[in-house]
Write a protein that holds these residues in place. Sequence first.
Motif, PDB file in Angstrom:
ATOM      1  N   GLY A   1      28.301  -1.810 -44.739  1.00 22.37           N
ATOM      2  CA  GLY A   1      28.941  -3.229 -44.449  1.00 22.37           C
ATOM      3  C   GLY A   1      30.273  -3.031 -44.791  1.00 22.37           C
ATOM      4  O   GLY A   1      30.819  -2.112 -45.501  1.00 22.37           O
ATOM      5  N   LEU A   2      31.128  -4.039 -44.404  1.00 25.49           N
ATOM      6  CA  LEU A   2      32.648  -3.873 -44.328  1.00 25.49           C
ATOM      7  C   LEU A   2      32.992  -5.002 -45.246  1.00 25.49           C
ATOM      8  O   LEU A   2      32.970  -6.012 -44.980  1.00 25.49           O
ATOM      9  N   GLY A   3      33.041  -4.741 -46.700  1.00 32.93           N
ATOM     10  CA  GLY A   3      33.087  -5.752 -47.692  1.00 32.93           C
ATOM     11  C   GLY A   3      34.461  -6.396 -48.003  1.00 32.93           C
ATOM     12  O   GLY A   3      35.524  -5.461 -47.923  1.00 32.93           O
ATOM     13  N   GLY A   4      34.610  -7.623 -48.167  1.00 31.45           N
ATOM     14  CA  GLY A   4      35.815  -8.140 -48.950  1.00 31.45           C
ATOM     15  C   GLY A   4      35.605  -9.318 -49.781  1.00 31.45           C
ATOM     16  O   GLY A   4      34.243  -9.979 -49.388  1.00 31.45           O
ATOM     17  N   ASP A   5      36.327  -9.711 -50.408  1.00 28.50           N
ATOM     18  CA  ASP A   5      36.038 -11.083 -51.359  1.00 28.50           C
ATOM     19  C   ASP A   5      35.677 -12.314 -50.392  1.00 28.50           C
ATOM     20  O   ASP A   5      36.746 -12.817 -49.813  1.00 28.50           O
ATOM     21  N   ALA A   6      34.540 -12.737 -50.290  1.00 32.32           N
ATOM     22  CA  ALA A   6      34.206 -13.867 -49.555  1.00 32.32           C
ATOM     23  C   ALA A   6      34.887 -15.197 -50.197  1.00 32.32           C
ATOM     24  O   ALA A   6      34.882 -16.125 -49.198  1.00 32.32           O
ATOM     25  N   THR A   7      35.303 -15.215 -51.143  1.00 25.80           N
ATOM     26  CA  THR A   7      36.268 -16.538 -51.608  1.00 25.80           C
ATOM     27  C   THR A   7      37.701 -16.359 -51.221  1.00 25.80           C
ATOM     28  O   THR A   7      38.438 -17.380 -51.423  1.00 25.80           O
ATOM     29  N   ASP A   8      38.079 -15.168 -50.838  1.00 19.13           N
ATOM     30  CA  ASP A   8      39.470 -15.092 -50.360  1.00 19.13           C
ATOM     31  C   ASP A   8      39.727 -14.815 -48.995  1.00 19.13           C
ATOM     32  O   ASP A   8      39.409 -14.109 -48.425  1.00 19.13           O
ATOM     33  N   PRO A   9      40.096 -15.873 -48.377  1.00 17.56           N
ATOM     34  CA  PRO A   9      40.559 -16.195 -46.842  1.00 17.56           C
ATOM     35  C   PRO A   9      41.395 -15.091 -46.288  1.00 17.56           C
ATOM     36  O   PRO A   9      41.221 -14.458 -45.206  1.00 17.56           O
ATOM     37  N   VAL A  10      42.379 -14.294 -47.116  1.00 15.04           N
ATOM     38  CA  VAL A  10      43.144 -13.340 -46.566  1.00 15.04           C
ATOM     39  C   VAL A  10      42.192 -11.943 -46.525  1.00 15.04           C
ATOM     40  O   VAL A  10      42.093 -11.387 -45.330  1.00 15.04           O
ATOM     41  N   ALA A  11      41.291 -11.719 -47.574  1.00 15.88           N
ATOM     42  CA  ALA A  11      40.733 -10.472 -47.505  1.00 15.88           C
ATOM     43  C   ALA A  11      39.574 -10.866 -46.227  1.00 15.88           C
ATOM     44  O   ALA A  11      39.452  -9.833 -45.512  1.00 15.88           O
ATOM     45  N   VAL A  12      39.014 -11.930 -45.898  1.00 21.18           N
ATOM     46  CA  VAL A  12      38.261 -12.155 -44.848  1.00 21.18           C
ATOM     47  C   VAL A  12      38.769 -12.168 -43.583  1.00 21.18           C
ATOM     48  O   VAL A  12      38.164 -11.491 -42.773  1.00 21.18           O
ATOM     49  N   ALA A  13      40.021 -12.486 -43.373  1.00 17.96           N
ATOM     50  CA  ALA A  13      40.903 -12.182 -42.266  1.00 17.96           C
ATOM     51  C   ALA A  13      41.126 -10.696 -41.903  1.00 17.96           C
ATOM     52  O   ALA A  13      40.999 -10.174 -40.965  1.00 17.96           O
ATOM     53  N   ARG A  14      41.225  -9.940 -43.050  1.00 14.49           N
ATOM     54  CA  ARG A  14      41.502  -8.541 -42.902  1.00 14.49           C
ATOM     55  C   ARG A  14      40.158  -7.777 -42.253  1.00 14.49           C
ATOM     56  O   ARG A  14      40.119  -6.853 -41.585  1.00 14.49           O
ATOM     57  N   ILE A  15      39.132  -8.363 -42.865  1.00  9.73           N
ATOM     58  CA  ILE A  15      37.721  -7.882 -42.215  1.00  9.73           C
ATOM     59  C   ILE A  15      37.702  -8.012 -40.793  1.00  9.73           C
ATOM     60  O   ILE A  15      37.477  -7.342 -39.951  1.00  9.73           O
ATOM     61  N   TYR A  16      38.029  -9.329 -40.249  1.00 10.05           N
ATOM     62  CA  TYR A  16      37.882  -9.678 -38.907  1.00 10.05           C
ATOM     63  C   TYR A  16      39.221  -8.877 -38.280  1.00 10.05           C
ATOM     64  O   TYR A  16      38.556  -8.146 -36.988  1.00 10.05           O
ATOM     65  N   GLU A  17      40.155  -8.431 -38.824  1.00 10.63           N
ATOM     66  CA  GLU A  17      41.127  -7.909 -38.011  1.00 10.63           C
ATOM     67  C   GLU A  17      40.739  -6.337 -37.989  1.00 10.63           C
ATOM     68  O   GLU A  17      40.843  -5.569 -36.843  1.00 10.63           O
ATOM     69  N   ALA A  18      40.211  -5.689 -38.835  1.00  6.42           N
ATOM     70  CA  ALA A  18      39.700  -4.353 -38.913  1.00  6.42           C
ATOM     71  C   ALA A  18      38.573  -4.215 -37.873  1.00  6.42           C
ATOM     72  O   ALA A  18      38.660  -3.164 -37.186  1.00  6.42           O
ATOM     73  N   LYS A  19      37.697  -5.185 -37.824  1.00  7.97           N
ATOM     74  CA  LYS A  19      36.662  -5.224 -36.671  1.00  7.97           C
ATOM     75  C   LYS A  19      37.312  -5.278 -35.399  1.00  7.97           C
ATOM     76  O   LYS A  19      36.346  -4.858 -34.447  1.00  7.97           O
ATOM     77  N   GLY A  20      38.237  -5.915 -35.341  1.00 11.73           N
ATOM     78  CA  GLY A  20      38.765  -6.289 -34.009  1.00 11.73           C
ATOM     79  C   GLY A  20      37.909  -7.299 -33.303  1.00 11.73           C
ATOM     80  O   GLY A  20      37.696  -7.325 -32.087  1.00 11.73           O
ATOM     81  N   ARG A  21      37.246  -8.277 -34.059  1.00 11.04           N
ATOM     82  CA  ARG A  21      36.399  -9.428 -33.494  1.00 11.04           C
ATOM     83  C   ARG A  21      37.181 -10.118 -32.511  1.00 11.04           C
ATOM     84  O   ARG A  21      38.192 -10.809 -33.136  1.00 11.04           O
ATOM     85  N   PRO A  22      36.970 -10.628 -31.261  1.00 11.65           N
ATOM     86  CA  PRO A  22      37.660 -11.529 -30.803  1.00 11.65           C
ATOM     87  C   PRO A  22      37.305 -12.889 -31.106  1.00 11.65           C
ATOM     88  O   PRO A  22      38.102 -13.995 -30.655  1.00 11.65           O
ATOM     89  N   SER A  23      36.349 -13.078 -32.104  1.00 10.91           N
ATOM     90  CA  SER A  23      36.198 -14.643 -32.446  1.00 10.91           C
ATOM     91  C   SER A  23      35.664 -14.366 -33.632  1.00 10.91           C
ATOM     92  O   SER A  23      35.400 -13.455 -34.383  1.00 10.91           O
ATOM     93  N   PHE A  24      35.839 -15.547 -34.523  1.00 12.47           N
ATOM     94  CA  PHE A  24      35.256 -15.542 -35.954  1.00 12.47           C
ATOM     95  C   PHE A  24      33.812 -15.769 -35.999  1.00 12.47           C
ATOM     96  O   PHE A  24      33.434 -16.935 -35.775  1.00 12.47           O
ATOM     97  N   ASN A  25      32.990 -14.778 -36.234  1.00 13.13           N
ATOM     98  CA  ASN A  25      31.466 -15.054 -36.532  1.00 13.13           C
ATOM     99  C   ASN A  25      31.497 -15.321 -37.894  1.00 13.13           C
ATOM    100  O   ASN A  25      32.058 -14.845 -38.758  1.00 13.13           O
ATOM    101  N   PRO A  26      30.316 -16.113 -38.390  1.00 11.07           N
ATOM    102  CA  PRO A  26      30.047 -16.273 -39.755  1.00 11.07           C
ATOM    103  C   PRO A  26      29.734 -14.857 -40.315  1.00 11.07           C
ATOM    104  O   PRO A  26      28.938 -14.008 -39.841  1.00 11.07           O
TER     105      PRO A  26
END
Length: 331
Positions: free
Chosen positions: A44-69
């Motif tokens: 898994g690609l982990g990040g602090d689920a309570t920190d929106p910046v950490a979560v944004a970095r997950i989406y960015e690293a994955k290159g997801r075109p949309s925000f999946n839960p």
Amino acid sequence: MGPMKTSRTKTIRLDASRNGAVEEAAAILRAGGTVAFPTETVYGLGGDATDPVAVARIYEAKGRPSFNPLIAHVAHLEEAEKHGLFDETAQRLATAFWPGPLTLVLPLRESSPICELARAGFGTVGLRMPSHRVARALIAAADRPIAGPSANRSGHVSPTSAEHVLADLDGRIDAVLDAGPTQVGIESTIVSVIDGTPRLLRAGGITRQAIEQVLGRALGAETEQKIAPGMMASHYAPQARVRLDAENVEPGEAVLSFGAAKLPGLEGASLVLDLSPSGDLVEAAANLFSHLRALDASGAPTIAVAPIPAEGLGEAIHDRLMRSAAPRPVR
Ligand code: TXA
Ligand code: MG
């Protein structure tokens, strides 16, 4: 706020069998960084689920075109209960299959600190307690729920080794915690228990038969309940009309700006919030849901959204903004 700059530096490889490696990985997570970690299914690609910046970095690293839960990983049942509402059915499934490759999608507990970006705006939360010893040690040491999609680039297959992770994400994440190949190799089974009815959202490491045996009833059909991309449109949507790519501000409008841009007419705005004054898309993604919510709560009839670049995370930001601007039934 943790490391704001996106990781374009070298990804650290941590050998999980080395003393202190898990604590090092946990420290990176606590600081808002991204760490790929082993579970019994896939990395898994982990990040602090309570920190929106950490979560944004997950989406960015994955290159997801949309925000999946994203699934929130927890180490203990008491932790899971802080985030999701367990009815009798959910309780029974957790008792039977946790820790293990089952993800439960449950109604969100209102007091849960899991951020809206991690849930992609849904009022539900996907919870999983992995059985992998290293995963559990990491989550416990981080002492917070860990958001974790599979650690691959969007559209690629899920990684079952640290080598796979690095092939996709080297230089895009802060670290990978290497504990060798994973056992199950396919992702967790996802079951939603929203209205007392258990439904299979994704087949995975635990069979439908095993789940039905525990429940003494059939699971809802997968095809009926698949989360279709279109369902995302029914997310949290503002009451206000959302006007995208605004080139000016009408008097009384609330404004979602970006990169400190000064749109003509801005002085007549009822409220202005900037997604990222410095024009950083990671920061913008992290602020998106909370800013939209705050602008909507101001009671302005319209939210004017300044132009936002469409590259990188901007694509997912556009996707989400377009959904919030889409026509919807009158409430
Ligand atoms: O085995 C696994 O589940 C792995 C390991 C790392 O835990 N994780 C994983 O995550 O496969 P991901 O993001 O690749 O797939 C999770 C799926 C996504 O399709 C997402 O849409 C769905 O779970 N999901 C998560 N939360 C949800 C929610 N609240 N409602 C509906 N679907 C949800
Ligand atoms: Mg995946």
